[in-house]
Write an enzyme that holds these catalytic residues in place. Sequence first.
Site, short mmCIF file in Angstrom:
data_model
loop_
_atom_site.label_atom_id
_atom_site.label_comp_id
_atom_site.label_asym_id
_atom_site.label_seq_id
_atom_site.Cartn_x
_atom_site.Cartn_y
_atom_site.Cartn_z
N GLY A 1 72.33 49.06 15.87
CA GLY A 1 72.45 47.87 15.03
C GLY A 1 73.77 47.84 14.27
N ARG B 1 72.23 48.55 22.39
CA ARG B 1 71.32 49.68 22.22
C ARG B 1 71.08 50.49 23.49
NH1 ARG B 1 69.24 50.32 17.34
NH2 ARG B 1 68.99 48.51 15.97
N ASP C 1 71.21 58.01 14.38
CA ASP C 1 70.75 59.33 14.82
C ASP C 1 70.68 59.43 16.34
OD1 ASP C 1 68.71 57.46 14.64
OD2 ASP C 1 67.17 58.91 14.18
N ASP C 2 70.14 58.39 16.99
CA ASP C 2 70.02 58.45 18.44
C ASP C 2 71.38 58.41 19.12
OD1 ASP C 2 67.26 58.69 18.67
OD2 ASP C 2 66.97 56.54 18.37
N LYS D 1 76.64 56.11 11.22
CA LYS D 1 76.44 54.68 10.91
C LYS D 1 74.97 54.35 10.87
CE LYS D 1 74.77 52.31 13.55
NZ LYS D 1 74.01 51.49 14.49
N THR D 2 74.50 53.64 9.93
CA THR D 2 73.23 52.91 9.96
C THR D 2 72.92 52.42 8.55
OG1 THR D 2 70.86 52.88 10.33
CG2 THR D 2 71.77 55.03 9.81
N ASP E 1 70.16 51.94 7.53
CA ASP E 1 68.91 52.58 7.10
C ASP E 1 69.15 53.76 6.17
OD1 ASP E 1 67.88 50.74 8.79
OD2 ASP E 1 66.85 52.12 10.12
N LYS F 1 54.73 30.64 -10.15
CA LYS F 1 53.60 30.32 -9.27
C LYS F 1 53.54 31.15 -7.99
CE LYS F 1 55.75 26.42 -6.93
NZ LYS F 1 56.03 25.03 -6.95
N TYR F 2 54.60 31.90 -7.68
CA TYR F 2 54.58 32.65 -6.42
C TYR F 2 54.69 34.14 -6.63
CZ TYR F 2 55.65 28.29 -3.97
OH TYR F 2 55.62 27.03 -3.45
N GLY G 1 64.78 48.89 7.46
CA GLY G 1 64.75 50.34 7.46
C GLY G 1 63.64 50.68 8.43
N ARG G 2 64.02 51.00 9.67
CA ARG G 2 63.03 51.19 10.72
C ARG G 2 61.92 52.16 10.30
NH1 ARG G 2 63.69 50.79 16.26
NH2 ARG G 2 65.95 50.73 16.09
N GLU H 1 60.22 47.93 5.67
CA GLU H 1 59.91 47.56 7.06
C GLU H 1 59.10 48.65 7.77
OE1 GLU H 1 62.59 46.31 10.94
OE2 GLU H 1 63.37 47.80 9.56
N TYR I 1 68.52 41.43 8.96
CA TYR I 1 69.69 41.06 9.76
C TYR I 1 70.80 40.45 8.89
CZ TYR I 1 66.38 42.04 13.43
OH TYR I 1 65.48 42.68 14.22
N ARG J 1 72.59 43.28 7.16
CA ARG J 1 73.25 44.07 8.18
C ARG J 1 74.57 43.39 8.59
NH1 ARG J 1 69.71 45.60 13.47
NH2 ARG J 1 70.77 43.82 14.36
P1 FBP Z 1 70.46 51.37 13.61
O1 FBP Z 1 69.61 52.55 13.29
O2 FBP Z 1 70.85 51.26 15.02
O3 FBP Z 1 71.65 51.30 12.69
O4 FBP Z 1 69.65 50.03 13.32
C1 FBP Z 1 68.90 49.91 12.18
C2 FBP Z 1 68.12 48.63 12.15
O5 FBP Z 1 68.84 47.63 11.48
C3 FBP Z 1 66.76 48.88 11.50
O6 FBP Z 1 66.82 48.75 10.12
C4 FBP Z 1 65.89 47.88 12.20
O7 FBP Z 1 64.56 48.32 12.26
C5 FBP Z 1 66.47 47.81 13.57
O8 FBP Z 1 67.83 48.16 13.44
C6 FBP Z 1 66.35 46.46 14.19
O9 FBP Z 1 66.71 46.55 15.53
P2 FBP Z 1 67.15 45.32 16.42
O10 FBP Z 1 68.56 45.02 16.07
O11 FBP Z 1 67.05 45.84 17.80
O12 FBP Z 1 66.24 44.20 16.13
#
Ligand code: FBP
Length: 707
Positions: free
Chosen positions: A106, A170, A200-201, A225-226, A228, A271-272, A280-281, A360, A567, A570
């Site tokens: 991402g 990805r 990480d991956d 990078k991330t 998250d 009211k809401y 954050g996966r 998330e 998004y 991001r």
């Molecule tokens: P990375 O770990 O690749 O940086 O991505 C993080 C992230 O933004 C997560 O927070 C989110 O769950 C995921 O990517 C969303 O993935 P996609 O872009 O495939 O919808």
Amino acid sequence: MTATDIISIEKLLNHPKIETAIADINSETLDRRAFVPKICQIFSNKFISLEDQPKYRFTIDREAEKQLPDIAHNNVQKLIPGAPDNEAGQNYFFKKRNIAIVFSGGPAPGGHNVVSGIFDAAKKANPESRILGFILGPEGILENRYVEITAELVDTYRNMGGFTMIKTGRSKIDSKQKMTLSRETCLGLNLDALVIVGGDDSNTNAAFLAQALKADGIQVIGIPKTIDGDIQIHTEDGETLCAISFGFHSAARAFSQNISNLCTDASSDLKYWHVCKVMGRVASHLALEAALQTHVNLTLIGEELADYVDHERLKKAQKKGEVDYTAYGMTLRHLSRLICDAIVKRAENGKNYGVMIIPEGVLEFINEIQIFIIKLNTIIAHYNQIHDLDFHTTFHSLDSKLEYLRRLSRGITENQASPIWNARDDELFNDLPSFFQEGLLVERDTHGNFQFSQVNTEKIIMDMVGDYLHILKEKGEYKVGVEESRFNYFMERTNIDPELLGKTIFRNYREGRYYLVKKKIISVKTLKQALVNAGIITESDKVPDPVLAIFKKSVPNFKTQIHFYGYDGRGSNPTKFDCTYTYNLGLTAFSLIANGATGQMAVIKNLEHHFDTWEPLGVPIAKLMHLEERKGKLALVIEKNVVDISSNAFLILQAMREKWLAAEHGEDHYRKPGPVRFQGKSEENKPLTLVLNSINPISDRHSVPEK
Ligand code: FBP
């Protein structure tokens, strides 16, 4: 349209003021492009060498030693100024190179500055060096698609968000065939080095590529990078070498600004409940940071839920001489009860509104869901291994997927009962709402990860909350407190004795600032009955209007607005912190390359401290790896860092929970982080989580905060 109309439109569009006003490039972009990040002291040296730092210790996983023998024993390397001890070393540093960069996973704000850092350093060392960018992530390596990165391209994207310059993807280099293709591309381009900017991956990929390309003399360097924030590096002795991955600060600030605007909205029309799912996966770092930035009323932290123990249940079982394993970890039902408690408490204090943050990845930490995810991951991966068509192509609809699972549980498919999916699993799974079943069965990403961003986590939780609030309302336990002054106001409009009415309809009359209607009064009918029983009215009377008005004020109407912050953040422009961090990461990557390093991740130590103490390092990726279940098999991957619930940042959130819930009279404690900008003092210069975690309450008592 007449000819004069056409001419006037043209004139309008050509008007210099209009041209400026609607130009694609505005002054914000120009300012950003012109910003020059500070560089760490070390980079003012013409020549930089590396010094091994064996003092930073890691436990190497045996599997890493086996699979990555040529890089597993790398040491942490520190960048030091240095005249080369021999001419060959100097020549090597300044030699003409071909360096390729790839973004992976991402987008994260700051990526373009990694490119500009590498570009500037490489060109400074040798203007003839070429920098290439693989297009669309690792797929670009596999398909040999790249662009030459020019000074003009770099200048267009300096300090700008996203990964727009060369895009990202990805895809994963996870098979022999893909490794061969990658090698062919790198050799074909005569690459000296490949820089992988990823999570990480992707850094795991970097380590395997480094191993595979070592014999060819092609170096591979990773960049953390991330958004998250789950790439953090701590040594075995607890020393932090990388406090956070890049992009985290910018995304968290973007989310926080939006969430704080919702706090203003919530506290304006009352009211809401604004429910904010924050990306954050898995890890809840972003949720924690946004909570600290905004002081919303309620924040869930997944890692805390995983740690939950129901002591009551344990005690009960202990009395019977048993151990109740279900007491460990939180269930979805219990979680929804906790949220309801908070909502009810605020309502009792007249606040039937608020803002909450749901990470998330929270479901990852809920025991029952985690078990489903692991089981389904394994089933899908196993299916894909033994069939030509993959699981999701074969089973299009939810019904067909459920039917497959049902057959699996009965043992008809694959000729034997599944050891993973039994009748009980099937029964429990079928109890879940269909949209959630669908969510749990979504296609895994290329790394075999469950895609939480595709699941309506907040809907699942809030549906349960809504259902339970309804029950509480029926039981008379969910009421909006009626402020004493409001009660007095309405009493002035009737000749009923306030004392008598108060004692008749409220359970805490004269006991607080907010009066709560008695539990048994849940409708106009039960209200009337109470008034009749107290002799305030007779059966034939109507409930007096002022009393009706008071009652109506006490009836909660639970309304939510659901938001997803992911998004957007991001894709936001990087903060000054991320601009500076990433530019220095780029410079670090080049120094590692120019000294022959491979299988190392470029990091900056001391990010959490003053800029003057920032220390660029190379950290061996192989030493960060361990075995983890992926696609139903154990795989060597980089360990994710989740929120440490003994960290200062978390403990502070925990301590402030009651205050920020603000279930009492008076204003909420919302904080306004303001927009991300380059100028002025409005922006913190680093993530709050980092600031808090870097403080030692005993030794830092008298230190002055950084300006
Ligand atoms: P990375 O770990 O690749 O940086 O991505 C993080 C992230 O933004 C997560 O927070 C989110 O769950 C995921 O990517 C969303 O993935 P996609 O872009 O495939 O919808």
